[in-house]
Write an enzyme that holds these catalytic residues in place. Structure first.
Site, PDB file in Angstrom:
ATOM      1  N   GLU A 154     -55.779  71.890 110.822  1.00 50.20           N
ATOM      2  CA  GLU A 154     -55.808  71.072 109.813  1.00 50.20           C
ATOM      3  C   GLU A 154     -57.230  70.472 109.448  1.00 50.20           C
ATOM      4  O   GLU A 154     -57.729  69.465 109.033  1.00 50.20           O
ATOM      5  CB  GLU A 154     -55.066  69.664 110.325  1.00 50.20           C
ATOM      6  CG  GLU A 154     -53.767  70.228 110.377  1.00 50.20           C
ATOM      7  CD  GLU A 154     -52.642  68.996 110.371  1.00 50.20           C
ATOM      8  OE1 GLU A 154     -52.866  67.994 109.750  1.00 50.20           O
ATOM      9  OE2 GLU A 154     -51.647  68.994 110.884  1.00 50.20           O
ATOM     10  N   GLU A 192     -53.458  63.185 105.418  1.00 52.94           N
ATOM     11  CA  GLU A 192     -52.759  62.240 106.330  1.00 52.94           C
ATOM     12  C   GLU A 192     -52.266  62.767 107.526  1.00 52.94           C
ATOM     13  O   GLU A 192     -52.463  62.246 108.818  1.00 52.94           O
ATOM     14  CB  GLU A 192     -51.656  61.162 105.684  1.00 52.94           C
ATOM     15  CG  GLU A 192     -50.400  62.021 105.090  1.00 52.94           C
ATOM     16  CD  GLU A 192     -49.440  60.958 104.518  1.00 52.94           C
ATOM     17  OE1 GLU A 192     -49.860  60.327 103.822  1.00 52.94           O
ATOM     18  OE2 GLU A 192     -48.288  61.153 104.982  1.00 52.94           O
TER      19      GLU A 192
END
Ligand SMILES: Cc1cc2nc3c(=O)[nH]c(=O)nc-3n(C[C@H](O)[C@H](O)[C@H](O)COP(=O)(O)OP(=O)(O)OC[C@H]3O[C@@H](n4cnc5c(N)ncnc54)[C@H](O)[C@@H]3O)c2cc1C
Length: 352
Positions: free
Chosen positions: A336, A214
């Site tokens: 990420e 997320e």
């Protein structure tokens, strides 16, 4: 302050304090613990808005909310939440430490050891590239309790900055998001109480995967925000700048370039919003999150590059903010999960 922060490669503590005062750092913290009980979508909007002005400040807020607070809310028991969430809403910055010199894309090949001792777990190892390392008071650190067990040995620990044996090392000198600190962390017999295990022993890989799944929507929002900032600057400039006796915005070639950039940006924004909406609605979102980060970071690179072009020579110097936004955009394809790793995730979701 943006240019000065970029040059000095730091964010003044007074600005961090303002972010806490404004409640931005506590968006994802439940009200019961002093936060705003905001949705993931709220955090995404804040990250997008801040990135329009400074993606470095935005990533400080992003990592704090979408990785650190989210992991605690999801995986922390009552005791850890009572102890840390009020601090994370009230003045203590959080950092999230997974990467090491030898393990980036292959994150679960990490080498930091956690040895079970009568006093708790002793951490030994070195983390690299840790955002907020300079400012953070609380760190989520991933280490293995058993290297032979592969990813099943990985465990997440909450570590306080002043723990003996823990040290923040070198700060990186970067191409972009220069004001955001990126530091190495050194652990040498750093004993962490057993109560500071986040989630379960050996389940750290799940903590990491789920938060990063997320978290990358937040990076998508950062890319959308900074691209919007670049378009805002460029549209103002092309209406003012005159060549051949008219504003350069009067040339159809320029108009079409701006129109295409704005269209791509709108698509990227809707992908980010859709991924955030799906996440908040409890719908599957892993594919959409990877797609929105992949796409928005490519759009951000193209749009900021166009903005530099539209400023002509002035785009290449530091007097205008587009040069910085162009540099800042590059990181979106790296952290990420690199773009190749996003493609891998998307392909896996589609092809099984
Ligand atoms: C400014 C900055 C901030 C960061 N903040 C944090 C943080 O707060 N916390 C944290 O834990 N980490 C952080 N990172 C680390 C970041 O997540 C890693 O740099 C990233 O995951 C890539 O790992 P790597 O640098 O080891 O590159 P590598 O994994 O070595 O990748 C190098 C190249 O090989 C490609 N590649 C690797 N494996 C494959 C494969 N299987 N298939 C195809 N291509 C592949 C990659 O796509 C890339 O192009 C940060 C990094 C930077 C630069």
């Amino acid at each position: 302050m943006v240019r000065e922060m970029d040059e000095r490669a730091s964010i003044p503590r007074a600005l961090v304090d303002r972010l806490f005062d404004l409640g931005v750092m506590g968006i994802r913290v439940p009200e019961a613990h002093g936060g705003a009980s905001g949705s993931f979508f709220h955090a995404v909007l804040a990250i997008e808005g801040l990135s329009r002005v400074d993606p470095s400040v935005a990533v400080l807020v992003d990592v704090h909310n979408t990785l650190v607070v989210s992991a605690l809310v999801h995986w922390g028991g009552d005791e850890l939440q009572d102890r840390y969430l009020p601090r994370l809403a009230g003045g203590t910055v959080g950092a999230y430490a997974l990467s090491e010199a030898g393990s980036g894309s292959d994150a679960f090949a990490l080498a930091t050891r956690a040895t079970d001792t009568p006093d708790g777990f002793a951490l030994d190892g070195r983390k690299l590239w840790i955002t907020n390392g300079a400012e953070a008071g609380v760190f989520i650190i991933f280490a293995t309790v058993n290297p032979e067990a592969g990813h099943r040995g990985i465990t997440a620990f909450i570590v306080e900055r002043d723990t003996p044996g823990f040290r923040v090392g070198k700060k990186e000198d970067k191409l972009g998001i220069r004001a955001s600190s990126t530091c190495e962390l050194l652990m040498d017999g750093c004993v962490v109480p057993r109560a500071n295990v986040l989630g379960e022993i050996g389940k750290g890989y799940r903590v990491a995967i789920e938060t990063l799944n997320e978290g990358r929507i937040g990076i998508g929002a950062q890319m959308v925000g900074l691209a919007q900032g670049a378009i805002d600057h460029a549209t103002t400039y092309v209406k003012e700048r005159k060549q051949f006796g008219r504003a350069i915005a009067d040339f159809q070639a320029v108009q079409f370039q701006v129109a295409r950039a704005a269209t791509e940006l709108e698509a990227a924004r809707l992908m980010v919003y859709n991924a955030a909406r799906r996440r908040d609605a409890g719908e599957p979102f892993v594919k959409e999150a990877a797609m929105c980060k992949l796409f928005s970071s490519e759009v951000a690179e193209r749009v900021t590059s166009l903005a530099v072009n539209l400023f002509g020579g002035y785009g290449f110097v530091k007097d205008y903010p587009v040069e910085k936004l162009y540099r800042d955009a590059k990181i979106g394809q790296i952290y990420e999960g690199t773009s190749n790793l996003q493609l891998q995730t998307i392909a896996k979701q589609i092809l099984g």
